[in-house]
Design an enzyme around this catalytic site. Structure first.
Site, PDB file in Angstrom:
ATOM      1  N   ASP A  55      -0.780  -4.455  -5.403  1.00  0.00           N
ATOM      2  CA  ASP A  55      -0.719  -3.095  -4.850  1.00  0.00           C
ATOM      3  C   ASP A  55      -0.135  -2.181  -5.914  1.00  0.00           C
ATOM      4  O   ASP A  55       0.511  -2.639  -6.861  1.00  0.00           O
ATOM      5  CB  ASP A  55       0.162  -3.053  -3.583  1.00  0.00           C
ATOM      6  CG  ASP A  55       0.220  -1.650  -2.974  1.00  0.00           C
ATOM      7  OD1 ASP A  55      -0.798  -0.927  -3.036  1.00  0.00           O
ATOM      8  OD2 ASP A  55       1.277  -1.256  -2.452  1.00  0.00           O
ATOM      9  N   SER A  56      -0.345  -0.887  -5.726  1.00  0.00           N
ATOM     10  CA  SER A  56       0.255   0.077  -6.647  1.00  0.00           C
ATOM     11  C   SER A  56       1.782   0.054  -6.520  1.00  0.00           C
ATOM     12  O   SER A  56       2.467   0.518  -7.422  1.00  0.00           O
ATOM     13  CB  SER A  56      -0.274   1.477  -6.343  1.00  0.00           C
ATOM     14  OG  SER A  56      -0.021   1.792  -4.985  1.00  0.00           O
ATOM     15  N   CYS A  89      -4.247  -2.702  -1.629  1.00  0.00           N
ATOM     16  CA  CYS A  89      -4.048  -1.274  -1.868  1.00  0.00           C
ATOM     17  C   CYS A  89      -5.358  -0.592  -1.502  1.00  0.00           C
ATOM     18  O   CYS A  89      -6.409  -0.913  -2.076  1.00  0.00           O
ATOM     19  CB  CYS A  89      -3.722  -1.048  -3.348  1.00  0.00           C
ATOM     20  SG  CYS A  89      -3.613   0.678  -3.829  1.00  0.00           S
ATOM     21  N   GLU A 104       8.490   5.806   1.140  1.00  0.00           N
ATOM     22  CA  GLU A 104       9.205   5.286  -0.036  1.00  0.00           C
ATOM     23  C   GLU A 104      10.679   5.697  -0.015  1.00  0.00           C
ATOM     24  O   GLU A 104      11.534   5.015  -0.561  1.00  0.00           O
ATOM     25  CB  GLU A 104       8.573   5.839  -1.316  1.00  0.00           C
ATOM     26  CG  GLU A 104       7.171   5.352  -1.556  1.00  0.00           C
ATOM     27  CD  GLU A 104       7.112   4.204  -2.527  1.00  0.00           C
ATOM     28  OE1 GLU A 104       7.954   4.135  -3.419  1.00  0.00           O
ATOM     29  OE2 GLU A 104       6.205   3.362  -2.366  1.00  0.00           O
ATOM     30  N   CYS A 141      -3.893   3.003   4.437  1.00  0.00           N
ATOM     31  CA  CYS A 141      -2.932   2.980   3.330  1.00  0.00           C
ATOM     32  C   CYS A 141      -1.936   1.887   3.679  1.00  0.00           C
ATOM     33  O   CYS A 141      -1.457   1.824   4.826  1.00  0.00           O
ATOM     34  CB  CYS A 141      -2.230   4.323   3.190  1.00  0.00           C
ATOM     35  SG  CYS A 141      -0.865   4.290   2.026  1.00  0.00           S
ATOM     36  N   HIS A 149       1.033   1.487   3.085  1.00  0.00           N
ATOM     37  CA  HIS A 149       2.387   1.912   3.479  1.00  0.00           C
ATOM     38  C   HIS A 149       2.485   2.178   4.987  1.00  0.00           C
ATOM     39  O   HIS A 149       3.569   2.097   5.563  1.00  0.00           O
ATOM     40  CB  HIS A 149       2.767   3.217   2.774  1.00  0.00           C
ATOM     41  CG  HIS A 149       3.248   3.047   1.369  1.00  0.00           C
ATOM     42  ND1 HIS A 149       2.462   2.523   0.379  1.00  0.00           N
ATOM     43  CD2 HIS A 149       4.439   3.347   0.784  1.00  0.00           C
ATOM     44  CE1 HIS A 149       3.142   2.519  -0.751  1.00  0.00           C
ATOM     45  NE2 HIS A 149       4.346   3.004  -0.535  1.00  0.00           N
TER      46      HIS A 149
HETATM   47  N1  DGL Z   1      -0.937   1.560  -1.933  1.00  0.00           N
HETATM   48  C1  DGL Z   1      -1.614   2.834  -1.783  1.00  0.00           C
HETATM   49  C2  DGL Z   1      -2.714   2.705  -0.730  1.00  0.00           C
HETATM   50  O1  DGL Z   1      -2.763   1.745   0.033  1.00  0.00           O
HETATM   51  C3  DGL Z   1      -0.655   3.949  -1.414  1.00  0.00           C
HETATM   52  C4  DGL Z   1       0.336   4.291  -2.510  1.00  0.00           C
HETATM   53  C5  DGL Z   1      -0.290   4.983  -3.707  1.00  0.00           C
HETATM   54  O2  DGL Z   1      -0.768   6.127  -3.582  1.00  0.00           O
HETATM   55  O3  DGL Z   1      -0.283   4.364  -4.773  1.00  0.00           O
HETATM   56  O4  DGL Z   1      -3.555   3.561  -0.653  1.00  0.00           O
END
Ligand code: DGL
Length: 297
Positions: A8-9, A71, A178, A211, A213
């Protein structure tokens, strides 16, 4: 024992790892959060693809047998590039969550000849049922980052499953989550504004958390929806993805005995202390140690 890479990012993919750990024991997981380059959701396709491919190559080089792109933004904008860059099976989050929405809405929709009260709710459901042209196309609402919405990846995947998707960018939610503001009046206010805007344009039967998150604020999303008189079902991408990964892993790796709990190792490209602290909330358990990784700029 299968080795499963989860990328993931940042921290959000830990919600997918959280769903995977009990579902696929007897496995070792290597999680990479590209926290130094987060957020991906505000970046261009070329940049997202470059970052995601570098991360995917790292995980493949660690000996992973399967790779989960936990992600939505990387899945929406870079899945073909990631698949081309590594020689292991890759699974993204979008197809499983849209398939889960399709299955959930089919379960909720009686066939024209079917009296809903005559069918036990546990009856098996065929997800291959063709669209019924007498019924309106089920409506879903996808909440996601700007980049994911602009890619229309959810709209296309939904069309393939005979669903109509309205995509709503909700970019303020990632920084609020976050910040740890998962149960905070400001987050509730932001959610009210976003959801009221979206519900002004559509009447969805399901809301997709597009997303990784967003599962952290699923209960806030649900209560805001109810306040806005929407009875839409929330489809969680973490659970749907974990179920799809479990199916793929079971096909490649026959179940082994004795039963051993899953193990995991985490890498982050920025502060390991922050990853341990914040990541534990996403994972729902303490993260004992995190390795720092430098993937360059
Ligand atoms: N992990 C990203 C997603 O699921 C959200 C966070 C980001 O923008 O990097 O879209």
């Amino acid at each position: 024992m299968p080795v499963i890479g989860v990328f993931d990012s940042g921290f959000g993919g830990l919600t997918v790892l959280r769903a995977l750990l009990p579902l696929i024991p007897n496995a070792h997981y290597i999680y990479l959060g590209d926290t130094a380059r987060l957020p991906y959701g505000a970046k261009s396709q070329a940049t997202i693809a470059r970052y995601a491919v570098e991360s995917a190559r790292f995980l493949a080089d660690q000996g992973c047998d399967h790779l989960v792109i936990a992600c939505n933004t990387a899945t929406a904008l870079a899945l073909p590039e990631i698949k081309a860059a590594v020689a292991i099976p890759v699974i993204g989050v979008i197809e499983p969550v849209v398939a889960a929405a399709h299955a959930a809405l089919l379960r909720a929709t009686p066939t024209p000849t079917q009296d809903p009260s005559s069918q036990p709710s546990s009856a098996p459901v065929s997800t291959n049922r063709p669209p019924d042209h007498d019924l309106p196309t089920p409506q879903i609402l996808v909440l996601a980052t700007n980049a994911t919405v602009q890619s229309h990846a959810y709209f296309q995947a939904s069309q393939n499953h005979h669903l109509h998707a309205t995509e709503k960018a909700t970019p303020l939610l990632v920084p609020l989550i976050e910040e740890g503001w998962t149960n905070h009046p400001v987050t509730r206010q932001v959610l009210s504004i976003y959801l009221a805007e979206a519900l002004g344009t559509c009447t969805p039967q399901a809301i997709l958390l597009g997303c990784t998150h967003y599962p952290l604020i699923a209960s806030e999303i649900e209560s805001t929806l109810r306040k806005l008189n929407s009875s839409a079902t929330i489809i969680d991408s973490a659970q749907a993805t974990a179920a799809a990964v479990a199916q793929q892993v079971a096909q490649a790796n026959p179940p082994s005995t004795p039963h051993r709990p899953a193990t995991f190792l985490c890498y982050a490209t920025d502060s390991t202390e922050k990853f341990r602290r914040l990541g534990s909330t996403f994972l729902g358990q303490p993260i004992p140690s995190v390795n720092l990784l430098d993937l360059g700029g």
